[in-house]
Design a protein around this motif. Structure first.
Motif, PDB file in Angstrom:
ATOM      1  N   PRO A  10     -14.536  -3.582  -2.902  1.00  0.00           N
ATOM      2  CA  PRO A  10     -13.682  -4.146  -3.953  1.00  0.00           C
ATOM      3  C   PRO A  10     -13.189  -3.056  -4.895  1.00  0.00           C
ATOM      4  O   PRO A  10     -13.961  -2.178  -5.312  1.00  0.00           O
ATOM      5  CB  PRO A  10     -14.623  -5.112  -4.693  1.00  0.00           C
ATOM      6  N   GLY A  11     -11.916  -3.112  -5.256  1.00  0.00           N
ATOM      7  CA  GLY A  11     -11.341  -2.066  -6.087  1.00  0.00           C
ATOM      8  C   GLY A  11     -11.933  -1.969  -7.468  1.00  0.00           C
ATOM      9  O   GLY A  11     -11.946  -0.892  -8.080  1.00  0.00           O
ATOM     10  N   ASP A  12     -12.469  -3.078  -7.991  1.00  0.00           N
ATOM     11  CA  ASP A  12     -12.969  -3.048  -9.359  1.00  0.00           C
ATOM     12  C   ASP A  12     -14.255  -2.255  -9.526  1.00  0.00           C
ATOM     13  O   ASP A  12     -14.636  -1.937 -10.651  1.00  0.00           O
ATOM     14  CB  ASP A  12     -13.152  -4.477  -9.894  1.00  0.00           C
ATOM     15  N   VAL A  13     -14.941  -1.908  -8.421  1.00  0.00           N
ATOM     16  CA  VAL A  13     -16.135  -1.071  -8.574  1.00  0.00           C
ATOM     17  C   VAL A  13     -15.751   0.351  -8.987  1.00  0.00           C
ATOM     18  O   VAL A  13     -16.592   1.117  -9.471  1.00  0.00           O
ATOM     19  CB  VAL A  13     -17.005  -1.030  -7.292  1.00  0.00           C
ATOM     20  N   PHE A  14     -14.487   0.697  -8.824  1.00  0.00           N
ATOM     21  CA  PHE A  14     -13.992   2.019  -9.211  1.00  0.00           C
ATOM     22  C   PHE A  14     -13.380   2.017 -10.615  1.00  0.00           C
ATOM     23  O   PHE A  14     -12.743   2.978 -11.030  1.00  0.00           O
ATOM     24  CB  PHE A  14     -12.951   2.507  -8.200  1.00  0.00           C
ATOM     25  N   CYS A  45       0.839  -1.203   0.000  1.00  0.00           N
ATOM     26  CA  CYS A  45       0.000   0.000   0.000  1.00  0.00           C
ATOM     27  C   CYS A  45       0.868   1.245   0.000  1.00  0.00           C
ATOM     28  O   CYS A  45       1.716   1.426   0.876  1.00  0.00           O
ATOM     29  CB  CYS A  45      -0.915  -0.013   1.233  1.00  0.00           C
ATOM     30  N   HIS A  46       0.669   2.121  -1.006  1.00  0.00           N
ATOM     31  CA  HIS A  46       1.417   3.375  -1.025  1.00  0.00           C
ATOM     32  C   HIS A  46       0.796   4.353  -0.028  1.00  0.00           C
ATOM     33  O   HIS A  46      -0.351   4.172   0.402  1.00  0.00           O
ATOM     34  CB  HIS A  46       1.440   3.974  -2.438  1.00  0.00           C
ATOM     35  N   LEU A  47       1.555   5.368   0.344  1.00  0.00           N
ATOM     36  CA  LEU A  47       1.079   6.380   1.294  1.00  0.00           C
ATOM     37  C   LEU A  47       0.294   7.439   0.530  1.00  0.00           C
ATOM     38  O   LEU A  47       0.874   8.212  -0.234  1.00  0.00           O
ATOM     39  CB  LEU A  47       2.269   7.027   2.020  1.00  0.00           C
ATOM     40  N   PRO A  48      -1.034   7.487   0.700  1.00  0.00           N
ATOM     41  CA  PRO A  48      -1.829   8.453  -0.054  1.00  0.00           C
ATOM     42  C   PRO A  48      -1.588   9.876   0.431  1.00  0.00           C
ATOM     43  O   PRO A  48      -1.370  10.111   1.615  1.00  0.00           O
ATOM     44  CB  PRO A  48      -3.270   8.012   0.207  1.00  0.00           C
ATOM     45  N   GLY A  49      -1.658  10.815  -0.498  1.00  0.00           N
ATOM     46  CA  GLY A  49      -1.388  12.210  -0.152  1.00  0.00           C
ATOM     47  C   GLY A  49      -2.587  12.966   0.367  1.00  0.00           C
ATOM     48  O   GLY A  49      -2.445  14.058   0.919  1.00  0.00           O
ATOM     49  N   GLY A  50      -3.796  12.403   0.187  1.00  0.00           N
ATOM     50  CA  GLY A  50      -4.983  13.136   0.617  1.00  0.00           C
ATOM     51  C   GLY A  50      -6.200  12.245   0.729  1.00  0.00           C
ATOM     52  O   GLY A  50      -6.117  11.013   0.617  1.00  0.00           O
ATOM     53  N   ALA A  51      -7.370  12.877   0.951  1.00  0.00           N
ATOM     54  CA  ALA A  51      -8.649  12.204   1.204  1.00  0.00           C
ATOM     55  C   ALA A  51      -8.551  11.360   2.472  1.00  0.00           C
ATOM     56  O   ALA A  51      -7.701  11.610   3.328  1.00  0.00           O
ATOM     57  CB  ALA A  51      -9.084  11.371   0.000  1.00  0.00           C
ATOM     58  N   PHE A  52      -9.406  10.343   2.631  1.00  0.00           N
ATOM     59  CA  PHE A  52      -9.280   9.457   3.797  1.00  0.00           C
ATOM     60  C   PHE A  52      -9.468   7.999   3.403  1.00  0.00           C
ATOM     61  O   PHE A  52     -10.195   7.235   4.036  1.00  0.00           O
ATOM     62  CB  PHE A  52     -10.235   9.842   4.939  1.00  0.00           C
ATOM     63  N   TYR A  53      -8.743   7.647   2.313  1.00  0.00           N
ATOM     64  CA  TYR A  53      -8.784   6.278   1.817  1.00  0.00           C
ATOM     65  C   TYR A  53      -7.377   5.726   1.610  1.00  0.00           C
ATOM     66  O   TYR A  53      -6.445   6.471   1.295  1.00  0.00           O
ATOM     67  CB  TYR A  53      -9.497   6.213   0.462  1.00  0.00           C
ATOM     68  N   VAL A  54      -7.260   4.404   1.742  1.00  0.00           N
ATOM     69  CA  VAL A  54      -6.071   3.690   1.275  1.00  0.00           C
ATOM     70  C   VAL A  54      -6.550   2.680   0.241  1.00  0.00           C
ATOM     71  O   VAL A  54      -7.708   2.239   0.267  1.00  0.00           O
ATOM     72  CB  VAL A  54      -5.311   2.985   2.424  1.00  0.00           C
ATOM     73  N   PHE A  55      -5.643   2.311  -0.655  1.00  0.00           N
ATOM     74  CA  PHE A  55      -6.007   1.438  -1.776  1.00  0.00           C
ATOM     75  C   PHE A  55      -4.963   0.336  -1.917  1.00  0.00           C
ATOM     76  O   PHE A  55      -4.177   0.300  -2.858  1.00  0.00           O
ATOM     77  CB  PHE A  55      -6.100   2.286  -3.054  1.00  0.00           C
ATOM     78  N   ILE A 108      -8.362  -3.138  -2.962  1.00  0.00           N
ATOM     79  CA  ILE A 108      -9.567  -2.824  -2.194  1.00  0.00           C
ATOM     80  C   ILE A 108      -9.448  -1.397  -1.685  1.00  0.00           C
ATOM     81  O   ILE A 108      -8.342  -0.875  -1.535  1.00  0.00           O
ATOM     82  CB  ILE A 108      -9.761  -3.776  -0.991  1.00  0.00           C
ATOM     83  N   ARG A 109     -10.589  -0.778  -1.454  1.00  0.00           N
ATOM     84  CA  ARG A 109     -10.574   0.544  -0.818  1.00  0.00           C
ATOM     85  C   ARG A 109     -10.990   0.414   0.632  1.00  0.00           C
ATOM     86  O   ARG A 109     -12.012  -0.191   0.949  1.00  0.00           O
ATOM     87  CB  ARG A 109     -11.529   1.514  -1.517  1.00  0.00           C
ATOM     88  N   CYS A 110     -10.165   0.983   1.504  1.00  0.00           N
ATOM     89  CA  CYS A 110     -10.482   1.045   2.932  1.00  0.00           C
ATOM     90  C   CYS A 110     -10.555   2.517   3.327  1.00  0.00           C
ATOM     91  O   CYS A 110      -9.617   3.273   3.076  1.00  0.00           O
ATOM     92  CB  CYS A 110      -9.419   0.364   3.783  1.00  0.00           C
ATOM     93  N   SER A 111     -11.643   2.897   3.956  1.00  0.00           N
ATOM     94  CA  SER A 111     -11.744   4.248   4.501  1.00  0.00           C
ATOM     95  C   SER A 111     -11.237   4.238   5.938  1.00  0.00           C
ATOM     96  O   SER A 111     -11.625   3.376   6.732  1.00  0.00           O
ATOM     97  CB  SER A 111     -13.197   4.727   4.477  1.00  0.00           C
ATOM     98  N   TYR A 112     -10.346   5.185   6.251  1.00  0.00           N
ATOM     99  CA  TYR A 112      -9.882   5.262   7.643  1.00  0.00           C
ATOM    100  C   TYR A 112     -10.589   6.385   8.411  1.00  0.00           C
ATOM    101  O   TYR A 112     -10.084   6.903   9.409  1.00  0.00           O
ATOM    102  CB  TYR A 112      -8.355   5.416   7.722  1.00  0.00           C
ATOM    103  N   ALA A 113     -11.800   6.723   7.943  1.00  0.00           N
ATOM    104  CA  ALA A 113     -12.610   7.714   8.651  1.00  0.00           C
ATOM    105  C   ALA A 113     -13.400   7.032   9.766  1.00  0.00           C
ATOM    106  O   ALA A 113     -14.637   7.054   9.800  1.00  0.00           O
ATOM    107  CB  ALA A 113     -13.537   8.428   7.678  1.00  0.00           C
ATOM    108  N   THR A 114     -12.670   6.406  10.655  1.00  0.00           N
ATOM    109  CA  THR A 114     -13.246   5.804  11.851  1.00  0.00           C
ATOM    110  C   THR A 114     -12.177   5.842  12.949  1.00  0.00           C
ATOM    111  O   THR A 114     -11.025   6.183  12.675  1.00  0.00           O
ATOM    112  CB  THR A 114     -13.733   4.365  11.579  1.00  0.00           C
TER     113      THR A 114
END
Length: 388
Positions: free
Chosen positions: A349-353, A312-322, A361-367
């Protein structure tokens, strides 16, 4: 009832893959949801109070179609002070019912049947369906993990045809968290100007950029007159349920969007507009507090995912990891389904995007960190089971 009565176009549109897993999770017990992209913070109290006060003062009627003029003025100040772009509150700013309506309006205002719109994937699930509903043809271009999911100008240029009308960009990106730098946008802008195209720039996560400020493509030389910026209050100010967004751009386009808005929505909710006014004037401290918390969570989740073997790369913004789940040998759909059933963790699942999201996969860390810690432990156990 027979499907004869339904539009063929609507029948061909797939339901949201995000909602599918959210609905499944809602029927299970002890589920930790990392699925829906929504802040876990409550809207700042001063914003709620301002909305209450507006109701007490009797502000329950329609506003101007374009939104409260006072709010449009404040939006103009806010964008100039924070993103180095200036727009006239009289004619270049439109307050909408969420950012999603702004995207819909922008596409309906510019598309004739058969016009092509380039969409950078992985992307927000609504882009392609909205393009299709507006009569356009979505043309997808895939950003890849090799470049931290940042699209290049060369990739965009290869997708341009005589029918291309516009490009949809999203930075910081949903679902990858990728942030396009000023250099990235300058290169893309050169291609846009060369081919006389428009850009719809979804900047709903612009305030949630963790290292450097996320620049607006409209701030690039020669781009303000060919960029429609779509943004709002949902993500940065934790106001998802308020359904309030706004769009800014060239006067002719914004006024065309306003005509559609007049006939389909009339105006955004009055009390929500009064709350947004307070958010812009006095909400910056709350935004910074939320952003600090998100940064801490991002760092925690990225470290945990990499340690369990999900690159997993370190995302620069938003509140998701992929993260990549390719090490498990499962498809994105299978991974998400089994993880939910066996460990009660909901991810998307990542393919919905888009097709390029397969294997992720997309994980939101807004929790909360507590919830994230438990989710990472469950995921680690699951990954270890299937990668032996």
């Amino acid at each position: 009832m027979s499907s004869y009565y339904l539009s063929q176009q609507v029948q061909e549109i797939k339901p949201s893959g995000i909602r599918k897993f959210f609905d499944l999770a809602s029927k299970m017990e002890n589920v930790i949801s990392l699925g829906v992209g929504e802040p876990d913070f409550v809207t700042p109290w001063s914003v709620i109070e301002a909305s209450y006060h507006s109701l007490e003062q009797g502000y329950t009627a329609y506003t101007a179609n374009a939104g409260l003029f006072e709010l449009r003025e404040e939006i103009s100040y806010y964008l100039e002070n924070n993103f180095d772009v200036t727009y006239s509150p009289e004619s270049q700013i439109l307050v909408t019912v969420g950012g999603s309506q702004a995207i819909d309006l922008s596409l309906r205002a510019i598309i004739d049947p058969g016009d092509e719109v380039i969409i950078v994937e992985p992307c927000f699930v609504a882009y392609s369906p909205i393009v299709s509903l507006a009569g356009g043809v979505p043309v997808t271009v895939s950003a890849t993990n090799d470049n931290a999911f940042k699209i290049t100008a060369e990739q965009i240029e290869q997708a341009i045809t005589k029918r291309t009308k516009a490009i949809i960009l999203c930075s910081p990106n949903n679902p990858t968290g990728a942030v396009l730098s000023k250099e990235d946008l300058t290169s893309i802008a050169a291609v846009v100007r060369k081919h006389d195209l428009l850009v719809i720039s979804d900047e709903i996560y612009a305030e949630l950029s963790y290292d450097d400020k996320a620049p607006s493509v409209a701030s690039i030389n020669g781009m303000k007159e060919r960029t429609i910026v779509v943004t709002g209050f949902s993500k940065a100010f934790a106001m998802t349920g308020w359904r309030l967004g706004y769009t800014v751009g060239p006067e002719k386009i914004i006024q065309a969007m306003l005509k559609i808005h007049q006939y389909t929505m009339m105006c955004a909710p009055t009390m929500a507009q009064h709350g947004a006014l307070e958010a812009l004037r006095n909400g910056s401290e709350s935004v910074q507090e939320m952003k600090t918390s998100y940064r801490q969570r991002r760092n925690f989740v990225v470290k945990a995912l990499n340690e369990m073997g999900l690159s997993c790369h370190l995302p620069g913004g938003a509140f998701y990891v992929f993260p990549s789940i390719k090490a498990t040998g499962m498809s994105s759909e299978e991974f998400a389904q089994r993880l939910l059933e066996e460990e009660r963790v909901a991810v998307v699942p990542g393919d919905v995007f888009g097709e390029s999201g397969e294997g992720y996969i997309r994980c939101s860390y807004a929790t909360s960190i507590k919830q994230l810690d438990q989710a990472m432990k469950r995921m680690s156990r699951f990954v270890e089971k299937y990668t032996k």
